[in-house]
Design an enzyme around this catalytic site. Sequence first.
Site, PDB file in Angstrom:
ATOM      1  N   SER A 290       0.839  -1.200   0.000  1.00  0.00           N
ATOM      2  CA  SER A 290       0.000   0.000   0.000  1.00  0.00           C
ATOM      3  C   SER A 290       0.870   1.244   0.000  1.00  0.00           C
ATOM      4  O   SER A 290       1.995   1.230   0.501  1.00  0.00           O
ATOM      5  CB  SER A 290      -0.880   0.023   1.249  1.00  0.00           C
ATOM      6  OG  SER A 290      -0.101   0.323   2.404  1.00  0.00           O
ATOM      7  N   ASP A 291       0.349   2.327  -0.562  1.00  0.00           N
ATOM      8  CA  ASP A 291       0.973   3.614  -0.305  1.00  0.00           C
ATOM      9  C   ASP A 291       0.833   3.870   1.190  1.00  0.00           C
ATOM     10  O   ASP A 291      -0.038   3.314   1.863  1.00  0.00           O
ATOM     11  CB  ASP A 291       0.310   4.719  -1.129  1.00  0.00           C
ATOM     12  CG  ASP A 291       1.233   5.909  -1.348  1.00  0.00           C
ATOM     13  OD1 ASP A 291       2.238   6.019  -0.632  1.00  0.00           O
ATOM     14  OD2 ASP A 291       0.951   6.722  -2.246  1.00  0.00           O
ATOM     15  N   CYS A 292       1.693   4.731   1.706  1.00  0.00           N
ATOM     16  CA  CYS A 292       1.852   4.773   3.160  1.00  0.00           C
ATOM     17  C   CYS A 292       0.604   5.275   3.879  1.00  0.00           C
ATOM     18  O   CYS A 292       0.124   6.389   3.623  1.00  0.00           O
ATOM     19  CB  CYS A 292       3.071   5.597   3.512  1.00  0.00           C
ATOM     20  SG  CYS A 292       4.568   4.791   2.920  1.00  0.00           S
ATOM     21  N   SER A 294      -2.313   3.928   3.477  1.00  0.00           N
ATOM     22  CA  SER A 294      -3.504   3.833   2.625  1.00  0.00           C
ATOM     23  C   SER A 294      -4.633   3.054   3.270  1.00  0.00           C
ATOM     24  O   SER A 294      -5.813   3.395   3.088  1.00  0.00           O
ATOM     25  CB  SER A 294      -3.146   3.180   1.279  1.00  0.00           C
ATOM     26  OG  SER A 294      -2.471   4.074   0.452  1.00  0.00           O
TER      27      SER A 294
END
Length: 773
Positions: A290-292, A294
């Site tokens: 995941s993007d941080c 997310s």
Amino acid sequence: MASTTIPISLTVLLLLLLLLGRQSSAARESFACDPKDAATRNLGFCRVSLAIPDRVRDLLGRLTLQEKVKLLVNNAAAVPRLGIKGYEWWSEALHGVSNVGPGTKFGGDFPGATSFPQVITTAASFNASLWEAIGRVVSDEARAMYNGGVAGLTYWSPNVNIFRDPRWGRGQETPGEDPVVVGTYAASYVRGLQGNDGNRLKVAACCKHFTAYDLDNWNGVDRFHFNAKVSKQDIEDTFDVPFRMCVKEGKVASVMCSYNQVNGVPTCADPNLLKKTVRGEWRLDGYIVSDCDSVGVFYDSQHYTSTPEEAAADAIKAGLDLDCGPFLAVHSEEAVKSGLLTEADVNSALVNTLTVQMRLGMFDGEPSAQPYGNLGPRDVCTPAHQDLAYEAAKQGIVLLKNHGPILPLSVRRFRTIAVIGPNSNVTVPMIGNYAGVACGYTSPLQGIGKYTRTIHQPGCADVACVRDQMFGAAIDAARGADATVLFMGLNQSIEAETRDRTDLLLPGRQQELVSKVAAAARGPTILVLMSGGPIDVSFTNNDPHIAGILWAGYPGQAGGAAIADIVFGFSNPGGKLPITWYPQEYISNLPMTAMDMRSSPSKSYPGRTYRFYKGPVVYPFGHGLTYTKFVHSIASAPTLVQVPLHGHRKSQNASVSGKAIRVTHAKCSRLSLGVHVDVKNVGSREGSHTLLVFSNPPAGHWAPHKQLVAFEKVHVAAGATQRLRINIHVCKYLSVVDKSGIRRIPLGQHSLHIGDVRHSVSLQAATLGVIKS
């Protein structure tokens, strides 16, 4: 000047301090399976002779649920009883090893790393071999720093989102607006990073941010709350193309899902995107991260689920393997206990992350005894690496205007140069965002000063340029010099992550400074622009005093040297714009939130990128001048290609609908169109030329106005000719996508454009499974 003697005791102290400093980045201990640890070295997952799937299975069988969930996050916890240390997954290497992520630290034996031009600049070279070479250098330096104990092996780069809107603050991180260019860059850079040693990874790359992510913070809408409403057509023929190429052609080890929702579903909780598409259709051999934060974002900010346990379960069951952030470590165990998730679901995620770690050699014992284990401080910031950064900067600079031609400037004739502008003596701004600590810098002022005497005046205090108090000194400098070079543009205060632009103009009073200096200058004026996104410099069109314009993007640590070499003709510019430069009015009634790529005249919607926009431009995609002249001619090319179909004649006839063939019904594996093109340099200087091949499909389809189908970089001596063979994969590049998101091959006349040369080729359905040309 009197001599100074340093006491012996002080000398010894200085040496001790130096040694202590060098020890700050001591060689890395074994991450796991330390051969000195008798208790763990013979465990099944430590046996290098076993196949990786067997080793992963053995390790999973030894872990408790509590230990497993703590491995689902970027700062994965240690498992001391099994001799496994903690690991930080988050490192960045967008255009050089970066310290943006917590996994990498500079200092001690590693004070810096080679900082290449920002991606948008390197993309302007249109040189896939250069992109791969940069990846190899970056991974050499990354491995060296890992061996020294100051970096990880998993790098969340490159960014392969489409530069859809010219205001996007992160557009600088991307290879531009064309899906084929972006996808080719992705595959090339990833190959350079990961190496070609079979199943072993040099470092693990990651293509991000999947998908339709290209808005940060615009007009009150931010990326954490944005729901991108995207048609199946645009997903298939624009947004997903680079990711598909990254996975299928680059064999990337990771894909990162984005913050935004796509059609109402968070990308990190969408099984159709992650499990079905990335892992199922594209066959990702690696992990999805995941993007941080997310997962936390779609629970806390988007309120997609009622409880945090539901959010954890939705993410993992959708196909997410690793969370950049603490969310999964905090809530996954309870999700299992409450029946929302099974331990088998957790195992499936860990299989993917642990497999990548084993492919990296992290469970193979001593790092020094492994392949790449000999890399160390001497392999970082080497002269060869810094030369490549300098070469990349030269190849990425684009000559936009050359009236006269005035460029290149003669060092003998122009003995004094006024160097003016807020970007005239910068260093750190040249490397853009997601950068680390550079090996060293050559500023524009230093670069120009290498060849001639300079008179320097910044003109503005900074790029915001809100006041004109410094204009007078700048104007006086231009009056007193043989030529003037203005260094204007943007920096991270104008365009950056979390910061989208509000307009396309030069900031503040920069335009006023340019015009006043150019009008007063005794000699010719050259404008050099630094930026990631396009700038509307239409005012220069009718200004006879501005003879030349260069776009340098963010040219990296050697930017000043590269710019000077172009200005004075020691290098011949060959870059081309990877993005359309629009006039300011283009965005006046165009919300960044409008995701449609195709124009809609009835709605006054202009369309996006050169593929779908037909209005006025400042400079078009692919524009770039040179100090010589190249001409093209087609040596040979087919006029007819028959597309073979699967199955019997009856099913073949059913496959041909509306004068187009569904790609899945065609035999695509060897269906390539070969074109031989002669490129002749008819000028007086040697130079590199970018051959761009565009296609216009038959009318009446759902196609772009034109589409880049191939590009090639070639160096040609003055007066010489080089023959290039261009292979155009019919199913990949001559197909179009219908409104249902189905890719089809239009039958009929396709027009190929190579510079001013046109060539028509007819595609027809073949009933005998043959190709005629």
